[in-house]
Enzyme design. Structure first.
Site: not given
Ligand SMILES: Cc1cc2nc3c(=O)[nH]c(=O)nc-3n(C[C@H](O)[C@H](O)[C@H](O)COP(=O)(O)OP(=O)(O)OC[C@H]3O[C@@H](n4cnc5c(N)ncnc54)[C@H](O)[C@@H]3O)c2cc1C
Ligand code: FES
Ligand code: FES
Length: 1377
Positions: A124, A173, A363-365, A446, A810, A1304
């Site tokens: 697609c 797909c 890492v911090g987030g 994990r 469709q 299918e």
């Molecule tokens: C699709 C997806 C899959 C994921 N899978 C996993 C996984 O398998 N395992 C796992 O462990 N994690 C997972 N994560 C989480 C991911 O690691 C965190 O979303 C990411 O590390 C957050 O970092 P950021 O910089 O985007 O933070 P932001 O989104 O910018 O901030 C997150 C929060 O922390 C606050 N913040 C950020 N930094 C600071 C700081 N230094 N001091 C105080 N407050 C702060 C912000 O205000 C906010 O509230 C996943 C995330 C997504 C979107």
């Molecule tokens: S080609 Fe349709 S989702 Fe990948």
């Protein structure tokens, strides 16, 4: 920490946001800081290749490459990121590259695009641009490494990196195999002969020739455009929006402190952001007054190392942390133990999210989300096990805390900022003894539904132990240990201190381990309400055993701190068995063999030509409905839906601030149906449903109203926060179960002509049986389509009450009629246009009509264009999906497993409206009939419930029928304690029984190819030998078991009437229109081939090049009427036939002229013929309506598959080792397209059987509402070895050029994976039984669908570790006695 004030504390008053997209400069002065990069690209630029698939970081459709200049290192960093989470303000100074920026049809496509097309890796096309950018990012970075120069034509990329690049990208797909092959073709270490089927070469050609036929890749293909002006951009930026919210990018801690202080004083709502990926999980709908970007503060971005450890700034992306830890682990200055630990931390981090998330996610987030919001973090668990510390700044106060203390403190306040994380040096780790002779062990774990493909774990763990191994006694004493667990439904990661204390100082023994496991059970207890709670707890014991058991069973197996369970016995495994020896090896790499037979009998029909439009799909230039630029004044709609299954709606109101918002224009409901119109949402085939609930809402997800606003975001926010008041006075309780529906006689009627017929005499069949199973029960669940493009439509009002609607659908014909009826206008006032659909799978039928009609009604009322692009959550709540059902059966059979009679009762939950459910009984019975049951009787009820109507989903009914048949045979074999494969073989049809069961489609004896496919497959996969190998594997392995299963498929096809139209222009180019819709299934490609074949019959010079002159164009309901419904796998065939008939007409019209000209000129060119035909006024447009005759309408499809899987007894994880499919495609119209259909369907089926949980709560609210909790297969969950053979079987005049459909039937074959899993579970249960000193096996169990990790583990035994240890203790005591 000392804070350096290296920045002018004066805050600039105003500045602008400057960045580039594909080299084009953008400067913005006012920006709403909550705007994402995706929103901007899609609404403000022409770069529409970035697609919205989920909006939460879980699909990869929106991936872009971000390039950023690092002034300190004077270099440009390139990394991929999800544009749906990246905030626009955060790309200040960056350059963005999208797929059309990598290459496009105007400036030249990139070899990635061309290879994607040539390897048939786009169907697609909705996922394809994101996939391409994901690879491009990896390619660019591989080229920057100092690896050896690759051979010419290749890159420095490795094959594993190529696969890993797309581990988090979803494709619904293709089945991923062709994408992986296209991408691996760039890898320096690939053996080009291992790459799969493609249009560049044929198997067996010499390697140089193969390489030269690939679209060439050279140095210029990894250049990322980075406009020089961006180097001059200053980092610090303040931006504000019209609404007054603003964005700050402080560059020092001092500046940050003053911003926070200011905030404290005036109570502004502020948000600290790094990369905003947290929004993917916590979807805050309310914006903030102030956003403070932490990335520009050097203290938060630096990485420092000294003898006390490694300090990582809180804003450092996880990818960067991985890089640093890996680099460190290779350092000569570290001890072996430290290097090992750092390496493993990095390995675990590589499984967090997906690459495009890790590249920005800090890492911090992550740790702050874990601390503040109880996020089930991996980082928290693994960092806790290594005694990490964090540094916090609160106001002007700085402090270092142990990570454990950080988690135990109250939620971090707004004024507190996490500055850095420190991983201490392990040499400093204390213990009972001195360090002499001690060794560190470290392992992380994990358990998640997809090992690499972006899935949160059920539980994670990290164990660090310092052990002393006595050379004299061979005993191991635990000197110190850290055991941390997280993500199991706990507030935050914890240390199992009691267990640690229990273990320290002890000599490890089975007894001690048993004590530790028992203690652990009281600690790892998920919070109330956690799903699969008992399973999660059981994982903790499993991991503990994995970590320590080898120290008891065989410490000599310790390799560099890695602990893994021993393989019992010393038998050498060979061939296939070796595949699974690497306990911790990631799921990649996959490979496959494809065998196809093309035919040139109807050239170019039968050629494996590339999919029409694949390259522009890859570059993102292909236009989907939501890519059509909004006309001026366009509005956007979003649904307010019911959250009650049955309730009176007393009022619907928006929140006050939204009511006042000038961007919210209207709320459309049933009251807005114009005079003469009907409250009609969809009408098709056998049923209709209202557009909006009137007084009463009848299911969760029922459309109550349609909010129309200036932007999609605003419409979504308004709809989402609408306040609906309900009352249930004097209403009957809703019908939510099939049992209740039967009790209250709430059933849908099936028209007589659709009712299936019983076969034979059931009483007689039962009487002939040696054994009977009576009233056995099983359940089958629903499945969500997960088309990558959700429902979308754009309605544009026209003069004189006319309306044009672009719809991703469709069945445009039914949308057309429904819209006319709803608006109360004649059908000739309406026009529905559909070019391409981003995946349908049955889900873009009735529900798409509703979306199109809603937009049409709003546009009609407001006299403005209105569009909708449903967000994923709403789509998942409203979709309905596959029919769930409850089955009860009684079966009679002989001693050898031959079935004599089957009686089956099915209660299908069809939801509130009939939709297309009337076809379900017949299709289910058709699927069931794949075996000769002797006699077959059934009672199938379509239960009318207060759920959204279920719709057709790929192989609707056949999938369930076919699986029920397999489950019954499994039960019969288990009852008789005989091999199920022999039961399958004995019950395969003869042509005589086939005739009895498939009255309308059984065909000629020579067409019944199943018995030969069955045997052929057995030979090609060495079935008997593999059975023995699996037995041997199971005998020598304690913690892994394998299963093998072979299944047949018989699938009844029905062709439907379809129109086609062919028009030839004066220059000889051709336009073709067909009733069928291009959904990714390659319909246009086959149609194109057929048009070239059909017109080629004129036989003049140049017709061999006709393929390039033909364009299939969008479906337009006023140009070609009676298009019907594209479904059931046969629309490609019928569209082709309609085109062939049209071509025949044209050829007949042109023939006299051609013969005349040929006589005059000797030979005649196609172009000349057409030019003359125009002059002679020959009618060069012909249409026809193909109506299959009773004789040609139905036929049977055949195929078979063998799958081998391996289960992990401690986690319940199933790995799909190998699948071999053999499929009879008749004379394939295009084997490349059919191959794609076969692989894609199989993987979609694998999702149904093994992964996808589309459950509801008791009221019917869908629990899975996005990519976080609905897990379709990713590249790491496809069969590692995936072989497909397409057989080109005999000629038959009943079918379209002897072809057979492929969309299918292969989906049903995925049941082979489920049955193989069942076989493996049976072996596991046999072993567990033996630990209780019981022989034999309890093989009469039901393996639920989907057989997820918890399901498998539960069947094996959640307490398997305890059982094992007890058995071991008893065994040891017997030995010592
Ligand atoms: C699709 C997806 C899959 C994921 N899978 C996993 C996984 O398998 N395992 C796992 O462990 N994690 C997972 N994560 C989480 C991911 O690691 C965190 O979303 C990411 O590390 C957050 O970092 P950021 O910089 O985007 O933070 P932001 O989104 O910018 O901030 C997150 C929060 O922390 C606050 N913040 C950020 N930094 C600071 C700081 N230094 N001091 C105080 N407050 C702060 C912000 O205000 C906010 O509230 C996943 C995330 C997504 C979107
Ligand atoms: S080609 Fe349709 S989702 Fe990948
Ligand atoms: S739309 Fe961004 S990851 Fe799915």
């Amino acid at each position: 920490m000392e804070v350096k004030n290296n920045i002018n504390s004066e805050i600039p008053t105003q500045t602008s946001l400057v960045f580039a997209v594909n080299g084009e400069r953008f400067e913005l002065f006012k920006v709403d800081p909550s705007t994402t990069l995706l929103e901007f690209l899609r609404s403000q630029t022409t770069f529409k290749s970035v697609k919205l698939g989920c909006g939460e970081g879980g699909c990869g459709a929106c991936v872009v490459l971000i390039s950023k200049y690092d002034p300190i290192l004077d270099r440009i960093e390139d990394f991929t990121a999800s544009s749906c989470l990246t905030l626009l303000c955060s790309i200040h100074g960056c350059s963005i590259t999208t797929s059309e920026g990598i290459g496009n049809s105007k400036d030249g496509l990139h070899p990635i695009h061309k290879r994607v097309a040539g390897f048939h890796a786009s169907q697609c096309g909705f996922c394809t641009p994101g996939m391409c950018v994901s690879l491009f990012g990896t390619l660019v970075n591989a080229e920057k490494t100092n690896r050896l120069d690759p051979p010419s034509g290749f890159s420095k990329l490795t094959a594993a990196e190529a696969e890993e690049a797309i581990a988090g990208n979803l494709c619904r797909c293709t089945g991923y195999r062709p994408i992986a092959d296209a991408y691996k073709s760039f890898a320096a270490n690939v053996d080009i002969e291992d790459l799969g089927f493609n249009s560049f070469w044929r198997k067996g050609e010499n390697k140089d020739l193969m390489l030269s036929s690939l679209p060439q890749y050279g140095k210029n293909h990894n250049n990322v455009r980075f406009p020089l002006f961006l180097k001059e951009i200053k980092n610090d930026v303040i931006l504000s929006s019209d609404e007054g919210s603003c964005w700050h990018s402080p560059t020092s801690l001092k500046e940050l402190q003053s911003l926070l202080k200011l905030n404290r004083a005036n109570g502004t709502r502020i948000k600290l952001v790094v990369s905003n990926t947290g929004m993917g999980y916590y979807k805050e709908s309310d914006g903030y007054d102030k956003y403070i970007d932490l990335k520009g503060i050097s203290e938060l971005s630096k990485i420092g190392k000294d003898q006390t450890g490694i300090e990582i700034g809180a804003a450092v992306p996880i990818s960067k942390a991985i890089e640093v830890l890996k680099e460190e682990s290779r350092s000569d200055f570290l001890t072996e133990d430290s290097a090992m630990i750092l390496g493993k931390l990095a390995d675990h981090m590589s499984k967090v999210a997906s690459r495009f998330i890790r590249n920005t996610a800090s890492v911090g987030g992550n740790l702050v989300m874990a601390q503040k919001n109880n996020f089930p973090s991996d980082m928290a668990t693994i960092l806790l096990a290594v005694d990490s510390m964090v540094q916090i700044m609160t106001g002007a106060k700085f402090e270092w805390l142990a990570l454990e203390e950080f988690f135990e403190r109250p939620s971090l306040s707004l004024e507190s900022v996490l500055l850095s994380i420190k991983i201490p040096s392990f040499e400093l780790m204390g213990g009972k003894s001195d360090n002499q002779g001690c060794k560190f062990l470290f392992e992380t774990y994990r358990a998640s539904p997809r090992p690499l493909g972006n899935a949160l774990p059920y539980l994670n763990a990290a164990f660090l132990a310092k052990v002393f191994m006595s050379k004299d006694t061979g005993e191991t004493t635990i000197d110190a240990c850290r055991l941390s667990f997280g993500a199991y439904g706990t507030k935050h990661a914890i240390r199992a201190k009691k267990v640690e204390d229990f273990l320290v100082g002890k000599v490890l023994s089975v007894h001690i381990l048993h004590g530790a496991v028992n203690l652990l059970a009281s600690i790892i207890v998920p919070d109330g309400g956690t799903l699969d709670a008992a399973y999660r707890s059981s994982l903790a014991a499993g991991f503990l055993l994995k970590f320590f058991n080898f120290l008891i069973d065989g410490p000599s197996k310790l390799i560099n701190g890695c602990t893994s369970l021993p393989v019992n016995g010393s038998i050498q495994l060979n061939g296939n068995q070796n595949q699974a020896q690497h306990d911790k090896t990631p799921m990649l790499l996959s490979s496959g063999k494809q065998v196809i037979e093309d035919s040139n009998k109807y050239h170019p029909v039968g050629e494996p030509i590339t999919k029409s439009g694949a390259a522009i799909q890859a570059s993102g230039e292909a236009v989907f409905v939501d890519d059509i630029p909004s006309p001026p004044n366009c509005l956007h709609g979003a649904y307010i839906y019911s959250t009650k299954p049955l309730a009176r709606i007393t009022s619907i109101e928006l929140r006050p601030e939204l009511q006042r918002h000038k961007g919210v224009v209207d709320i459309i409901s049933s009251k807005d149906i114009p005079d003469g119109g009907q409250n009609l949402g969809a009408r098709a085939l056998f049923s209709s449903e209202p557009l909006f609930a009137e007084e009463i809402a009848r299911y969760i997800g029922d459309r109550l109203a349609f909010v129309v606003a200036d932007t999609q975001k605003l419409a979504d926010t308004a709809a989402n926060s609408a306040i609906v008041d309900y009352d249930v006075d004097n209403l009957e309780p809703p019908i939510l179960t099939v049992e209740d529906a039967v009790k209250r006689s709430s059933l849908h009627e099936v028209p007589p002509f659709l009712r299936p017929k019983h076969v034979g005499d059931i009483s007689k069949g039962m009487a002939e049986a040696d054994h009977k199973i009576l009233s056995a029960k099983m359940n089958l669940p629903s499945q969500y389509y997960f088309y990558m493009e959700t429902h979308t439509a754009l309605a544009i009002p026209d003069e004189d009450n006319c309306i044009a609607v672009y719809s991703s659908i469709q069945c445009p014909q039914y949308a057309h009629a429904t819209i006319a009826a709803c608006l109360g206008v004649p059908e000739n006032n309406v026009r529905v246009i559909t070019r391409r659909v981003g995946g349908g799978f049955g889900g873009k039928s009735m529900k798409s009509i509703c979306a199109a009609t809603s937009c049409a009604l709003a546009a009609h009322k407001l006299r403005r264009p209105v569009r909708i692009y449903l967000n994923r959550k709403t789509d998942m709540i409203m979709a309905g999906g596959r029919h769930p059902m409850k089955i009860t059966y009684s079966v009679g059979f002989k001693n050898n497993g031959k079935i004599t009679a089957l009686d089956i009762e099915v209660l299908m939950n069809a939801g509130l409206y009939l939709d297309v459910s009337a076809i379900m009984p017949a299709r289910l019975v058709s699927g069931l009939k794949k075996y000769d049951w002797g006699a077959l009787s059934f009672d199938i009820k379509l239960c009318k419930t207060n759920h959204p109507n279920r719709c057709a989903m790929r192989a609707p009914g056949e999938l369930q029928g076919s699986f029920i048949a397999e489950a019954i045979l499994e039960n019969v074999a288990a009852t008789l304690s005989i091999d199920v494969d022999s039961v399958r073989s004995i019950n395969l049809h003869t042509h005589t029984s086939l005739e009895l069961f498939y009255l309308e489609s059984f065909g000629e004896p020579y067409e019944y190819t199943l018995p030969s496919l069955w045997n052929k497959l057995s030979v090609s996969v060495n079935y008997d030998q593999r059975v023995e190998m699996v037995k041997e594997f199971n005998r020598v392995n304690t913690w892994k078991k394998r299963g093998l299963s072979r299944l047949p498929v018989v699938f009844e096809m029905g062709l439907r009437p379809t129109p086609g139209k062919v028009s030839i222009f004066s220059d000889g180019s051709v336009v073709v229109e067909v009733g069928g819709i291009e959904l990714g299934q390659g319909l246009w490609t086959k149609v194109k081939q057929m048009a070239a074949f059909g017109l080629g019959e004129i036989q003049c010079e140049g017709t061999e090049g006709l393929l390039d002159k033909i364009r299939v164009v969008q479906s337009d309901t006023v140009s070609l009427i009676q298009g019907g419904l594209t479904a059931g796998s046969t629309t490609s065939g019928s569209s082709c036939e309609a085109v062939r008939l049209s071509c025949n007409i044209l050829v007949e019209r042109l023939k006299p002229l051609k013969e005349k000209l040929q006589k005059e000129m000797g030979s005649i060119k196609w172009e000349t013929l057409l030019h003359q035909a125009y002059i002679q006024s020959v009618n060069l447009s012909a249409s026809s309506f193909f109506v299959p005759t009773t004789y040609s309408k139905n036929y049977l499809n055949y195929g078979a598959a063998v799958s081998e899987v391996e289960i992990d007894l401690l986690t319940g994880e199933t790995r799909f080792l190998q699948t071999d499919i053999i499929y009879d495609c008749g004379q394939s119209l295009n084997p490349a397209v059919d191959l794609g259909q076969i692989e894609g369907a199989f993987v979609q089926g694998l999702g149904f059987f093994m992964l996808e949980e589309y459950e509801t709560n008791v009221d019917g609210m869908v629990l899975a509402d996005g990519t976080w909790n609905y897990k379709i297969p990713t590249i790491d969950t496809i069969p590692k070895q995936f072989n497909v053979q397409i057989l080109n079987t005999g000629h038959h005049k009943r079918r379209v050029l002897s072809s057979k459909a492929s969309g299918e039937p292969p989906l049903l074959l995925a049941a082979s994976v489920h049955c193989a899993t069942r076989a493996a579970v049976k072996e596991a249960r046999r072993q567990v039984l033996s630990w209780s000193n019981k022989d034999g096996t309890d093989s009469r169990f039901e393996l639920k669908v989907p057989a997820t990790m918890p399901v498998v583990k539960e069947l094996i035994g959640l307490d398997i570790v305890e059982t094992y240890l007890k058995w071991k203790m008893e065994k040891n005591s017997r030995i010592s006695y």
